[in-house]
Design a protein around this motif. Structure first.
Motif, PDB file in Angstrom:
ATOM      1  N   ILE A 189      42.296   2.573  51.947  1.00  0.00           N
ATOM      2  CA  ILE A 189      43.116   2.224  50.799  1.00  0.00           C
ATOM      3  C   ILE A 189      43.632   3.487  50.117  1.00  0.00           C
ATOM      4  O   ILE A 189      43.014   4.539  50.191  1.00  0.00           O
ATOM      5  N   GLY A 190      44.782   3.342  49.526  1.00  0.00           N
ATOM      6  CA  GLY A 190      45.339   4.425  48.731  1.00  0.00           C
ATOM      7  C   GLY A 190      45.638   3.860  47.360  1.00  0.00           C
ATOM      8  O   GLY A 190      46.254   2.795  47.248  1.00  0.00           O
ATOM      9  N   LEU A 191      45.177   4.544  46.331  1.00  0.00           N
ATOM     10  CA  LEU A 191      45.413   4.060  44.969  1.00  0.00           C
ATOM     11  C   LEU A 191      46.259   5.075  44.214  1.00  0.00           C
ATOM     12  O   LEU A 191      46.083   6.283  44.396  1.00  0.00           O
ATOM     13  N   ASN A 192      47.156   4.561  43.400  1.00  0.00           N
ATOM     14  CA  ASN A 192      48.030   5.428  42.584  1.00  0.00           C
ATOM     15  C   ASN A 192      48.799   6.448  43.402  1.00  0.00           C
ATOM     16  O   ASN A 192      48.912   7.602  43.017  1.00  0.00           O
ATOM     17  N   LEU A 193      49.327   6.001  44.540  1.00  0.00           N
ATOM     18  CA  LEU A 193      50.150   6.896  45.350  1.00  0.00           C
ATOM     19  C   LEU A 193      51.551   6.965  44.754  1.00  0.00           C
ATOM     20  O   LEU A 193      52.051   5.968  44.234  1.00  0.00           O
ATOM     21  N   PRO A 194      52.199   8.130  44.815  1.00  0.00           N
ATOM     22  CA  PRO A 194      53.558   8.204  44.298  1.00  0.00           C
ATOM     23  C   PRO A 194      54.497   7.327  45.111  1.00  0.00           C
ATOM     24  O   PRO A 194      54.384   7.252  46.335  1.00  0.00           O
ATOM     25  N   SER A 195      55.392   6.630  44.420  1.00  0.00           N
ATOM     26  CA  SER A 195      56.347   5.749  45.090  1.00  0.00           C
ATOM     27  C   SER A 195      57.711   5.909  44.456  1.00  0.00           C
ATOM     28  O   SER A 195      57.830   5.878  43.231  1.00  0.00           O
ATOM     29  N   LEU A 233      60.072   3.810  44.545  1.00  0.00           N
ATOM     30  CA  LEU A 233      60.525   2.543  43.975  1.00  0.00           C
ATOM     31  C   LEU A 233      59.783   2.163  42.706  1.00  0.00           C
ATOM     32  O   LEU A 233      60.343   1.562  41.806  1.00  0.00           O
ATOM     33  N   GLN A 234      58.502   2.465  42.668  1.00  0.00           N
ATOM     34  CA  GLN A 234      57.658   1.907  41.609  1.00  0.00           C
ATOM     35  C   GLN A 234      57.022   2.939  40.693  1.00  0.00           C
ATOM     36  O   GLN A 234      56.254   2.571  39.813  1.00  0.00           O
ATOM     37  N   GLY A 235      57.239   4.223  40.939  1.00  0.00           N
ATOM     38  CA  GLY A 235      56.489   5.228  40.191  1.00  0.00           C
ATOM     39  C   GLY A 235      55.184   5.509  40.885  1.00  0.00           C
ATOM     40  O   GLY A 235      54.995   6.547  41.487  1.00  0.00           O
ATOM     41  N   SER A 236      54.268   4.522  40.855  1.00  0.00           N
ATOM     42  CA  SER A 236      53.064   4.654  41.663  1.00  0.00           C
ATOM     43  C   SER A 236      52.688   3.297  42.231  1.00  0.00           C
ATOM     44  O   SER A 236      53.084   2.256  41.710  1.00  0.00           O
ATOM     45  N   LYS A 237      51.939   3.330  43.299  1.00  0.00           N
ATOM     46  CA  LYS A 237      51.635   2.087  44.016  1.00  0.00           C
ATOM     47  C   LYS A 237      50.256   2.182  44.644  1.00  0.00           C
ATOM     48  O   LYS A 237      49.704   3.276  44.811  1.00  0.00           O
ATOM     49  N   ASP A 238      49.723   1.037  45.020  1.00  0.00           N
ATOM     50  CA  ASP A 238      48.499   0.979  45.807  1.00  0.00           C
ATOM     51  C   ASP A 238      48.878   0.502  47.207  1.00  0.00           C
ATOM     52  O   ASP A 238      49.934  -0.124  47.403  1.00  0.00           O
ATOM     53  N   LEU A 239      48.022   0.779  48.153  1.00  0.00           N
ATOM     54  CA  LEU A 239      48.316   0.465  49.555  1.00  0.00           C
ATOM     55  C   LEU A 239      47.005   0.165  50.290  1.00  0.00           C
ATOM     56  O   LEU A 239      45.981   0.777  49.996  1.00  0.00           O
ATOM     57  N   ILE A 240      47.035  -0.801  51.175  1.00  0.00           N
ATOM     58  CA  ILE A 240      45.827  -1.193  51.922  1.00  0.00           C
ATOM     59  C   ILE A 240      46.169  -1.241  53.410  1.00  0.00           C
ATOM     60  O   ILE A 240      47.183  -1.833  53.788  1.00  0.00           O
ATOM     61  N   LYS A 241      45.337  -0.629  54.227  1.00  0.00           N
ATOM     62  CA  LYS A 241      45.537  -0.668  55.683  1.00  0.00           C
ATOM     63  C   LYS A 241      44.304  -1.267  56.344  1.00  0.00           C
ATOM     64  O   LYS A 241      43.192  -0.795  56.110  1.00  0.00           O
ATOM     65  N   ILE A 242      44.514  -2.279  57.146  1.00  0.00           N
ATOM     66  CA  ILE A 242      43.402  -2.931  57.839  1.00  0.00           C
ATOM     67  C   ILE A 242      43.665  -2.872  59.331  1.00  0.00           C
ATOM     68  O   ILE A 242      44.687  -3.376  59.805  1.00  0.00           O
ATOM     69  N   GLU A 243      42.760  -2.253  60.039  1.00  0.00           N
ATOM     70  CA  GLU A 243      42.991  -2.089  61.477  1.00  0.00           C
ATOM     71  C   GLU A 243      42.658  -3.341  62.274  1.00  0.00           C
ATOM     72  O   GLU A 243      41.770  -4.114  61.902  1.00  0.00           O
TER      73      GLU A 243
END
Ligand code: CTP
Ligand code: ZN
Length: 154
Positions: free
Chosen positions: A44-50, A52-62
């Motif tokens: 997971i990535g939290l408060n990543l720069p974006s 579009l949104q300023g900052s965003k969260d992201l989840i990767k599931i293999e």
């Protein structure tokens, strides 16, 4: 900017990337959709720069792929999220979410007297949209709630 965020969380070979989750709700999404109970690797990535949104969260599931229906269950909570299917390091499918007509087994009914709480049943709401306004009607107590009341009541 895209390349920057790619570097912040390692690319995956096969699986699902849920991108553009509003900052601060990544952890809630993870728990709400029980993604943390998998045996597969989750990053997971939290408060990543974006851009579009300023900052965003992201989840990767293999090694996990989700259907369009399942992806749409996210729409109420993270309407701007994109769900990417990754195969052999390539994005093979990118779903923009659309609001489903029913939301099941995710949110609890905000009505504390609702019979769904005492029974081993999955919650179920019908999504009612009136112009930009989104409301949810509980299948069990038939009460109607605003989107905010339901998504904050978890
Ligand atoms: N991704 C990944 N592993 C790969 C390929 C892509 O984790 N092997 C991730 C990227 O880091 C990104 C998302 O999947 O978060 C979507 O990838 P891509 O479509 O290449 O990025 P963007 O063009 O930035 O997507 P968007 O237009 O949706 O912002
Ligand atoms: Zn209810």
């Amino acid at each position: 900017m895209t390349k920057e965020t790619q570097l912040q969380v390692e690319a995956i070979k096969n699986g699902t990337v849920i991108d553009h989750i509003p900052a601060n709700i990544g952890i809630k999404v993870l728990k709400l959709f029980k993604m943390h109970t998998t045996q597969e690797r989750v990053t997971i990535g939290l408060n990543l720069p974006s851009s579009l949104q300023g900052s965003k969260d992201l989840i990767k599931i293999e090694n996990t792929f989700i259907t369009e229906d399942q992806a749409n269950q996210l729409a109420l909570y993270a309407p701007k999220a994109t769900v990417n299917q990754i195969e052999n390091y390539e994005v093979v499918k990118k779903l923009a979410l659309s609001l489903p007509s029913q939301i099941r087994a995710i949110f609890k009914c905000p009505n504390s007297n609702c019979i769904s709480h005492g029974e081993p049943v999955d919650s179920s709401f019908t999504v009612i949209t009136k112009r930009d306004d989104i409301q949810l009607k509980c299948k069990y107590c038939e009460k109607v709630f605003s989107r905010e009341v339901v998504t904050e009541h978890i």
